[in-house]
Design an enzyme around this catalytic site. Structure first.
Site, mmCIF file in Angstrom:
data_model
loop_
_atom_site.group_PDB
_atom_site.id
_atom_site.type_symbol
_atom_site.label_atom_id
_atom_site.label_comp_id
_atom_site.label_asym_id
_atom_site.label_seq_id
_atom_site.Cartn_x
_atom_site.Cartn_y
_atom_site.Cartn_z
ATOM 1 N N LYS A 75 0.861 -1.169 0.000
ATOM 2 C CA LYS A 75 0.000 0.000 0.000
ATOM 3 C C LYS A 75 0.908 1.233 0.000
ATOM 4 O O LYS A 75 1.445 1.629 1.030
ATOM 5 C CB LYS A 75 -0.910 -0.006 1.233
ATOM 6 C CG LYS A 75 -2.013 1.078 1.203
ATOM 7 C CD LYS A 75 -1.528 2.378 1.787
ATOM 8 C CE LYS A 75 -2.630 3.431 1.757
ATOM 9 N NZ LYS A 75 -2.107 4.774 1.512
ATOM 10 N N GLY A 116 6.212 5.724 8.451
ATOM 11 C CA GLY A 116 5.320 6.873 8.395
ATOM 12 C C GLY A 116 5.229 7.564 9.735
ATOM 13 O O GLY A 116 6.159 7.509 10.548
ATOM 14 N N SER A 117 4.104 8.194 9.987
ATOM 15 C CA SER A 117 3.938 8.996 11.186
ATOM 16 C C SER A 117 3.767 8.135 12.427
ATOM 17 O O SER A 117 3.348 6.971 12.355
ATOM 18 C CB SER A 117 2.720 9.906 11.042
ATOM 19 O OG SER A 117 1.526 9.148 11.090
ATOM 20 N N ASN A 118 4.066 8.725 13.583
ATOM 21 C CA ASN A 118 3.941 8.001 14.841
ATOM 22 C C ASN A 118 2.504 7.613 15.149
ATOM 23 O O ASN A 118 2.236 6.497 15.615
ATOM 24 C CB ASN A 118 4.504 8.848 15.984
ATOM 25 C CG ASN A 118 6.011 8.821 16.019
ATOM 26 O OD1 ASN A 118 6.652 9.228 15.049
ATOM 27 N ND2 ASN A 118 6.574 8.342 17.098
ATOM 28 N N VAL A 151 -0.105 7.025 13.127
ATOM 29 C CA VAL A 151 -0.571 5.906 12.311
ATOM 30 C C VAL A 151 0.182 4.629 12.672
ATOM 31 O O VAL A 151 -0.402 3.545 12.793
ATOM 32 C CB VAL A 151 -0.414 6.228 10.816
ATOM 33 C CG1 VAL A 151 -0.764 5.009 9.956
ATOM 34 C CG2 VAL A 151 -1.288 7.416 10.424
ATOM 35 N N GLY A 152 1.489 4.745 12.866
ATOM 36 C CA GLY A 152 2.291 3.571 13.182
ATOM 37 C C GLY A 152 1.846 2.884 14.458
ATOM 38 O O GLY A 152 1.734 1.664 14.516
ATOM 39 N N GLU A 192 8.757 2.053 11.509
ATOM 40 C CA GLU A 192 9.779 3.103 11.468
ATOM 41 C C GLU A 192 9.031 4.420 11.353
ATOM 42 O O GLU A 192 8.284 4.641 10.390
ATOM 43 C CB GLU A 192 10.743 2.894 10.307
ATOM 44 C CG GLU A 192 11.658 1.702 10.491
ATOM 45 C CD GLU A 192 12.488 1.753 11.764
ATOM 46 O OE1 GLU A 192 12.791 2.869 12.239
ATOM 47 O OE2 GLU A 192 12.818 0.679 12.301
ATOM 48 N N CYS A 215 12.944 11.327 7.374
ATOM 49 C CA CYS A 215 12.844 11.010 8.800
ATOM 50 C C CYS A 215 14.182 11.177 9.497
ATOM 51 O O CYS A 215 14.238 11.356 10.720
ATOM 52 C CB CYS A 215 12.299 9.597 8.997
ATOM 53 S SG CYS A 215 13.245 8.312 8.176
ATOM 54 N N GLU A 250 8.410 16.875 15.371
ATOM 55 C CA GLU A 250 8.863 16.669 14.002
ATOM 56 C C GLU A 250 8.096 17.594 13.057
ATOM 57 O O GLU A 250 6.867 17.606 13.053
ATOM 58 C CB GLU A 250 8.666 15.215 13.577
ATOM 59 C CG GLU A 250 9.260 14.918 12.210
ATOM 60 C CD GLU A 250 9.148 13.459 11.829
ATOM 61 O OE1 GLU A 250 10.101 12.938 11.228
ATOM 62 O OE2 GLU A 250 8.110 12.842 12.128
#
Length: 489
Positions: free
Chosen positions: A182, A235-237, A239-240, A257, A291, A392
């Site tokens: 995806k 990706g972002s924290n 969503v992760g 990551e 990142c 960030e």
């Protein structure tokens, strides 16, 4: 790969079970050039859970035979895909620049890295996967081997639309897994070109699949799907962590990551010209959308003013413009939302008392008026409690922070929720060793910029930057396989 529309605009299809197919919804969305929103790079599918089910089912069936192939046979396909990608390097890089904005030389370098990643993991098909272990039974032999997870969901961001999909998918494939990818919507057209290289290389139907669409449908659906055995995400924290919780509930492996707030320490004995060049390259190339990008610049007071003046002089030379134009050093933010995020942090920095020394404005003159361009920003008098020193930004913003000792510099550098990458500039071996030992980051670099890691080396973060697994190099085998212990009597 696509259906034709007017002129150069393409409609990218999903890739499921070896075929390019339309989504069941019949809906698409446009991928716009962030340097010129009048330029439609392509259209991609807005897929449904039904489309995802088809892709996962195809992967689940194909993986049963794929895992039976010798590693060398799987590697041959990756070698062929690398050759095809290498021949298409300019086409893929140009699409990348049009779609997400980084300059053409950077895009071409990234595509070349994708080629190298494929070749590296193709070679993994002939490398050892286990150990012989002494048994207490003299009439038996005991050894370990590796077994693939099964179907792996690969969820990738827009900032490295070739390298990250390849450094996730290539090891997954070589170790016998099937993949459902995806990609980020902002990079769907570029990712489709990468998948097409594997298709042309003759990868068996269903072994790799690509489904585009919203994260809430496709990304979350991968984590929840009963036939997906692992999730790898960059990706972002926010969503992760959500994906990690979903994977944990199902008891499957997950690899996350996420963000970074990466420091560079400039000691009083540093080569200042080298430190300035690396800070600019690490913090502002790719418009700061890495990142591992340098964000906090922690400088000893004895060299602070000299470093600052050298930095400002170099930043003032940066040319902001369309990444396809010769001479453009920094391209646009990837989207209007990302641009607005950068601008909001610039405003927040000023409101919190930091001194804006340079830039930070939207570029709205001439050809840049139709894109999401922002000037690189340099802040002075930044304190560790400010938002621009803690959160960030994912944009070209450098926060200068003055310290009175190397020990204080280390304390400030470690005062972060993140721990992805960090660098130090010093000519003192003792300081370098202290930095290596005491810096809480997964990647530490001495006299080099914070951004970047070689493909054969493990990559990953500490603290909130990662789920603490590692990508790339031989370390990838730890996530994409499970150890099986074998006892033969």
């Amino acid at each position: 790969m696509t259906t034709s529309t007017e002129k150069t605009v393409q409609t990218v299809l999903n890739y499921i079970d070896g075929q390019w197919v339309e989504a069941s919804t019949g809906q698409t969305a446009e991928s716009l050039n962030p340097a010129n929103v009048d330029d439609v790079v392509g259209r991609y599918q807005l897929s449904s859970s039904e489309d995802l089910d088809q892709a996962v089912e195809a992967a689940w069936k194909a993986q049963k035979e794929w895992r039976k192939l010798p590693g060398s046979a799987r590697g041959d396909i990756l070698f062929k895909a690398a050759d095809i990608m290498e021949k298409r390097i300019d086409e893929i890089a140009r699409t990348m620049t049009r779609e997400m904005g980084k300059t053409f030389p950077e895009a071409k370098g990234e595509t070349a890295r994708g080629v190298a990643i494929l070749r590296y993991y193709a070679g993994e098909g002939m490398r050892p996967v286990g150990d012989v272990i002494p048994s207490t039974d003299s009439s038996a032999i005991m050894f370990t081997t590796r077994t693939p997870l099964g179907v792996v969901g690969v969820i990738t961001p827009w900032n490295f639309p070739v390298a990250i999909p390849m450094w996730k998918a290539a090891p997954a494939l070589i170790y016998g897994n099937a993949v459902v990818m995806k990609p980020a919507s902002e990079a769907a057209v570029t990712c489709a070109k990468v998948i097409d290289c594997l298709h042309e290389a003759g990868i068996p139907a269903g072994v790799i699949n690509m489904v585009t669409g919203s994260g809430s449908v496709v990304g979350q659906g991968l984590a929840e799907h009963p036939k997906v055995s692992g999730i790898t995400f960059t990706g972002s924290n926010g969503v992760g962590k959500k994906l990690g919780q979903l994977a944990l509930e199902r008891g499957i492996k997950y690899q996350l990551e996420m963000g970074g707030k990466n420091p560079v320490i400039v000691a009083e004995d540093a080569d200042l010209d080298l430190a300035v060049d690396a800070t600019i390259s690490g913090g502002l190339k790719s418009t700061g959308q890495k990142c591992t990008a340098t964000s906090r610049v922690i400088v000893h007071e004895d060299v602070y003013e000299e470093f600052r003046e050298k930095l400002l002089a170099k930043v003032a030379e940066i040319t902001v413009g369309d990444g396809l134009n010769e001479g453009s050093w920094m391209g646009p933010s990837v989207s209007e939302n990302q641009l607005n995020t950068v601008l909001s942090y610039v405003q927040k920095g000023k409101e919190e008392g930091a001194k804006l020394l340079y830039g930070g404005n939207r570029c709205e003159k001439g050809a840049n008026a139709k894109g999401f361009f922002v000037e690189p920003a340099v802040f002075d008098e930044v304190t560790p409690d400010m938002a621009i020193a803690r959160e960030e930004i994912f944009g070209p913003v450098l926060a200068l922070m003055k310290v009175s000792s190397f020990e204080e510099a280390l304390d400030v550098a470690n005062d972060s929720d993140y721990g992805l990458s960090a660098s130090v500039f010093t000519t003192n071996i003792s300081k370098a060793l202290s930095f290596i030992n005491e810096m809480d980051a997964g990647l530490v670099r001495i006299n080099a910029e914070s951004a970047g890691v070689e493909l054969q080396a493990p990559f990953g973060g500490m603290k909130q930057s990662s789920s603490h697994s590692r990508e790339q190099g031989r370390a990838a085998i730890e996530f994409f396989t499970s150890i099986k212990t074998v006892f033969v009597k």
